[in-house]
Motif scaffolding. Sequence first.
Motif, PDB file in Angstrom:
ATOM      1  N   SER A   5      24.521  68.093 106.812  1.00  0.00           N
ATOM      2  CA  SER A   5      24.661  69.304 107.611  1.00  0.00           C
ATOM      3  C   SER A   5      25.447  68.977 108.872  1.00  0.00           C
ATOM      4  O   SER A   5      25.719  67.805 109.174  1.00  0.00           O
ATOM      5  N   GLN A   8      23.472  66.661 111.206  1.00  0.00           N
ATOM      6  CA  GLN A   8      23.360  65.349 110.582  1.00  0.00           C
ATOM      7  C   GLN A   8      24.693  64.604 110.618  1.00  0.00           C
ATOM      8  O   GLN A   8      24.738  63.375 110.807  1.00  0.00           O
ATOM      9  N   ASN A   9      25.782  65.344 110.455  1.00  0.00           N
ATOM     10  CA  ASN A   9      27.104  64.729 110.503  1.00  0.00           C
ATOM     11  C   ASN A   9      27.410  64.186 111.895  1.00  0.00           C
ATOM     12  O   ASN A   9      27.952  63.089 112.057  1.00  0.00           O
ATOM     13  N   ASP A 116      17.987  70.500 112.888  1.00  0.00           N
ATOM     14  CA  ASP A 116      19.054  70.812 111.930  1.00  0.00           C
ATOM     15  C   ASP A 116      19.559  72.237 112.087  1.00  0.00           C
ATOM     16  O   ASP A 116      20.067  72.829 111.134  1.00  0.00           O
ATOM     17  N   GLN A 117      19.429  72.789 113.289  1.00  0.00           N
ATOM     18  CA  GLN A 117      19.871  74.150 113.566  1.00  0.00           C
ATOM     19  C   GLN A 117      21.268  74.143 114.199  1.00  0.00           C
ATOM     20  O   GLN A 117      21.687  73.131 114.778  1.00  0.00           O
TER      21      GLN A 117
END
Length: 261
Positions: A5, A8-9, A116-117
């Motif tokens: 995501s 995360q990237n 992760d938003q």
Amino acid sequence: ADFLSMPQNFNHAFLQVAPDAAYCKVICADDWILPGCIRKMVALAEQNPSVGIVGCYQQRASRVRWAVFPPSRSVIPGREACRVSLIDSAHVMPQPTAALYRADLLRAGKPFFPNDQPHSDTSACFEALDRCDLGVVHEVLAVERVHADQITSQMADLASGDLAYVETVIEYGPRYLSPQEFEAFKPRVLRAHFRGLGRAVLNLRGREFWTFQHMRMAELGIEMDHMQVAIGTLMIMLSYVARPANAVRKARAAIRYRMSR
């Protein structure tokens, strides 16, 4: 290969920062920076060792973002910056292209972007600024390219930013506000969000919008207050009665929006 995501990237990229690097500067694919951006941001950080995050002004179409504090203030205590962002709902925390991070913050042993938003960059600032200060270069040094396919535009269609503010208040209010402030402030924020959804009712927002709102509220432990939504709808309708020309313009915009879906 694993699909990452956006947050995360970013976190994966931060792990590649050299161990002897002093700073990290992100430039998102849709954006660009102006000449002198890195030099000026690094200079401010070098002159103020307490600063962990440096922001600058960012051009977004005809708007200039992050111009909250007066030019006379280049260093803002971290806790003050967070309180202003929470209490005034002010756009204080710079997006990555408008930010410079001290690399030590990336080596804290946990993901720098903590969730992760889409607003994980804002959350990262709230996580960091209780132990460092915010620096501001009062110049437009970054530019955001606006187009329909960018995540920011897609999230705007769902009023994701409004819910992100609610989530930020719930998550970080207890850290930066006193218990008494938080107890009084949280209900006001929720009430304002529900009443703001009254505009979505009149704009004829469809199933995707309401599904997203219900899903994210459930994740945050919030129950939809239909009475407050109805009050918000009524308040907006009354304002339209007072300004009929605006009402006609809004109705046309809502119809065009629905026809374009």
